[in-house]
Every structure is written in structure tokens, then in C-alpha cells.
Design a protein around this motif. Structure first.
Motif, PDB file in Angstrom:
ATOM      1  N   PRO A 292       0.818  -1.229   0.000  1.00 49.01           N
ATOM      2  CA  PRO A 292       0.000   0.000   0.000  1.00 49.01           C
ATOM      3  C   PRO A 292       0.847   1.274   0.000  1.00 49.01           C
ATOM      4  O   PRO A 292       0.513   2.241  -0.683  1.00 49.01           O
ATOM      5  N   LEU A 293       1.959   1.266   0.764  1.00 47.10           N
ATOM      6  CA  LEU A 293       2.810   2.462   0.816  1.00 47.10           C
ATOM      7  C   LEU A 293       3.438   2.751  -0.547  1.00 47.10           C
ATOM      8  O   LEU A 293       3.572   3.910  -0.942  1.00 47.10           O
ATOM      9  N   SER A 294       3.806   1.696  -1.286  1.00 42.09           N
ATOM     10  CA  SER A 294       4.352   1.874  -2.638  1.00 42.09           C
ATOM     11  C   SER A 294       3.305   2.481  -3.564  1.00 42.09           C
ATOM     12  O   SER A 294       3.604   3.396  -4.348  1.00 42.09           O
ATOM     13  N   LEU A 295       2.069   1.978  -3.462  1.00 43.67           N
ATOM     14  CA  LEU A 295       0.981   2.522  -4.290  1.00 43.67           C
ATOM     15  C   LEU A 295       0.693   3.978  -3.936  1.00 43.67           C
ATOM     16  O   LEU A 295       0.443   4.808  -4.824  1.00 43.67           O
TER      17      LEU A 295
ATOM     18  N   TYR B 281       1.218   9.712  -5.415  1.00 43.19           N
ATOM     19  CA  TYR B 281       1.565  11.092  -5.075  1.00 43.19           C
ATOM     20  C   TYR B 281       2.690  11.662  -5.936  1.00 43.19           C
ATOM     21  O   TYR B 281       2.814  12.883  -6.051  1.00 43.19           O
ATOM     22  N   VAL B 282       3.493  10.808  -6.554  1.00 44.46           N
ATOM     23  CA  VAL B 282       4.466  11.309  -7.540  1.00 44.46           C
ATOM     24  C   VAL B 282       3.719  11.936  -8.708  1.00 44.46           C
ATOM     25  O   VAL B 282       4.028  13.058  -9.148  1.00 44.46           O
ATOM     26  N   PHE B 283       2.693  11.222  -9.213  1.00 42.01           N
ATOM     27  CA  PHE B 283       1.878  11.758 -10.311  1.00 42.01           C
ATOM     28  C   PHE B 283       1.075  12.980  -9.862  1.00 42.01           C
ATOM     29  O   PHE B 283       0.891  13.928 -10.631  1.00 42.01           O
ATOM     30  N   VAL B 284       0.596  12.957  -8.616  1.00 40.47           N
ATOM     31  CA  VAL B 284      -0.182  14.081  -8.086  1.00 40.47           C
ATOM     32  C   VAL B 284       0.675  15.341  -8.011  1.00 40.47           C
ATOM     33  O   VAL B 284       0.245  16.429  -8.414  1.00 40.47           O
TER      34      VAL B 284
END
Length: 309
Positions: free
Chosen positions: A211-214, A219-222
Motif C-alpha cells: 500500500p505504501l508503494s501505491l 503522489y508522484v503523479f499528483v
């Protein structure tokens, strides 16, 4: 058979924080205040979202479900912990009661972690694909994602709890904790626990790292999408809907990772108990505070609800 009967009859006790009854009473009052604050804060968020039609959107639907999870999560621990604080650790818990508490703690905690990843996905769609948001985040999908979080929590918790309580427990029945946490209970087993510790580590790794990876990828894309917004007001609005979630994720995953992803050889019962106070009592208090302070819509809805009373 004799070993099984001996294990079935055993009762666990929790080691007091202090041998001084006055110190125990002070800790009891602190725990009670934290539990009541967490319970009332998360109940207020859940009820506010439910009664306020302007908050009937996927983001607040997930937030309300997170608040309900937090209520049950702390309630699976607080009553027994409070009783033991008052009795100086003399309140017994049967092996069945201990297993039940462990199951619900892992079940709800696992569902909590998965739901935080779902909330990150919701923000990713809202900010990176705003025109497709209502199409993608349909109410049926939102319900399925919440139910999926609960199912995953259940499927991770049940086999792990069964595996741990198949171990024999002999004479040492004092748990160096204030609830039936997995590492603390494993330390009481009078058998080789390497397989069980490996299973605990693998399941903890799955529950925390995936879940933390997802969340991190979302948030990189955000962040990239927010940086492309031209107006300062638009960037601020987009960031304010995400910043509260990021703070909650850092609190939740930071504490649980330090507990369950550390090598068993470095496990410290005293440190484990202190860190557990943070993610079982303090984090559930901070979650509604963070979301209500950082989110203008929820803050306004809470003010309106409070004025009615």
C-alpha cells in the motif's frame, strides 16, 4: 494432548507500566482521555459526513469509513488496557480472548492501511484525471474498494492469528504490553517461533510496503499534476486536499513499520509498548484533527454542525 490442555487453560496478564499504583492511575486517566477524544473526534467526522449532503463525495466517503475503522480499532484495545491499568495488571485474559483481540487488531489495522492506499488512488484520479473522476470513482466502485479493504484485512489477520495461537504457552504468562500484540505474545511461546516470526514479517511487509508503494506512486503523479496548475489558488486547493492524507500516512506507516518490519533480534518490549501507544491511541486522535484543520469543506461542515447544538 497434555500440552494442548495446558495451553487452553492458560490465562494471560499484562505487565503494569509502573509498580506504583498512583502512576498507574495517572496513566489510566491519560489513556481514558485519549480514547474518549479519539472516539468523539472520529464519531464527529463520520456523523458530519453522513448528515451533510455537500460532503457526499468519494473522498469524504472514504474519510468517514476511515473514521469508523479508527473507532473500532481503538475500541478493540482500550477497554482491556484500561481495566488492567486500574487492577495493576491483575485482570486476566483467556487465550481465546487474547486471540480475539489480536485478530480484530490486525484485521482493522490491515484494513486501515489498505484504505489509506485507496484514498491516495482517489486523490490521484481527482487531480490527474479530473474530467474522468465521476466516471471512474462511481459509488459502486467506492463501496467495492471499502469492502475490499475489509476483506484483505480479514484474510491477512485470520491465518496469522491461528498460526500464532497454535503455539504452546507454558508457565510464563505475563505479556510485556498493554494488549495482545503479536511480537509480545510470540515471546511467551515455549517452542521454536522462527517460522511464525517469518510469517509475521512477510504479512507485515505485504500490509505495509505494497500500500505504501501505491501511495508513493500516486503522489508522484499528483505532485507533477499540481506543479502544472497555473493559478496559485488552484495549486493551494489541490495540495490542501492531499497534505492531510500525507500526514496521516506518515504517522500510521512510520510507527507500524518501526514495530513490525524491524528484525526480531532487535525487538525491545519497552520500546514496543511505547511505540504502540502512538499508533493505537495518539494517531486516531490526530487523524480527525489533521483532516478537519487541513480541509476547508470539512472544517466548515463541522462548524455548522456544532452551531446547531
Amino acid at each position: 494432548m497434555e500440552g494442548i490442555n495446558k495451553t487452553a487453560k492458560i490465562q494471560f496478564f499484562f505487565r503494569p507500566f509502573s509498580p506504583n499504583p498512583k502512576v498507574q492511575v495517572v496513566i489510566f486517566v491519560a489513556f481514558l482521555m485519549m480514547y474518549l477524544t479519539s472516539f468523539s473526534g472520529n464519531t464527529t467526522v463520520a456523523v458530519t459526513v453522513h448528515i451533510n449532503h455537500s460532503l457526499h463525495s468519494p473522498m469524504y466517503f472514504f474519510l468517514a469509513n476511515l473514521a469508523v475503522l479508527e473507532i473500532f480499532y481503538t475500541s478493540s484495545i482500550a477497554p482491556l488496557a484500561l481495566a488492567n491499568l486500574l487492577s495493576m495488571g491483575k485482570t486476566p485474559v483467556s487465550i481465546t480472548g487474547c486471540g480475539t483481540q489480536m485478530f480484530f487488531f490486525v484485521f482493522l489495522g490491515g484494513a486501515d492501511c489498505v484504505l489509506l492506499a485507496v484514498m491516495a488512488y482517489d486523490r490521484f484520479i481527482a487531480i490527474c484525471h479530473p474530467l474522468r473522476y465521476t466516471l471512474v470513482m462511481s459509488w459502486s466502485l467506492c463501496v467495492e474498494l471499502v469492502v475490499g479493504s475489509l476483506v484483505l484485512g480479514f484474510l491477512l489477520s485470520l491465518p496469522l492469528t491461528i498460526l500464532i495461537f497454535q503455539l504452546p504457552f507454558c508457565h510464563n504468562n505475563e505479556i510485556y504490553h498493554f494488549y495482545c500484540d503479536m511480537p509480545a505474545v510470540l515471546h511467551l511461546a515455549c517452542a521454536d517461533t522462527r517460522v511464525h516470526e517469518t510469517a509475521l514479517y512477510i504479512i507485515s511487509f505485504i500490509v505495509l510496503s505494497i500500500p505504501l508503494s501505491l501511495i508513493s506512486i500516486s503522489y508522484v503523479f499528483v505532485v507533477v499534476a499540481i506543479s502544472r496548475i497555473r493559478s496559485a489558488e488552484g495549486r493551494h486547493r489541490a495540495f490542501s486536499t492531499c497534505s492531510s492524507h500525507i500526514l496521516v500516512v506518515l504517522l500510521q506507516y512510520g510507527c507500524t513499520s518501526s514495530m513490525y518490519l524491524s528484525p526480531s533480534s532487535s525487538y525491545s518490549p519497552e520500546m514496543g509498548r511505547l511505540v504502540s501507544v502512538v499508533y493505537t491511541f495518539i494517531t486516531p486522535i490526530l487523524n480527525p484533527l489533521i483532516y478537519s484543520i487541513r480541509n476547508k469543506e470539512l472544517k466548515d461542515a463541522l462548524r455548522k454542525a456544532l452551531r446547531k447544538f
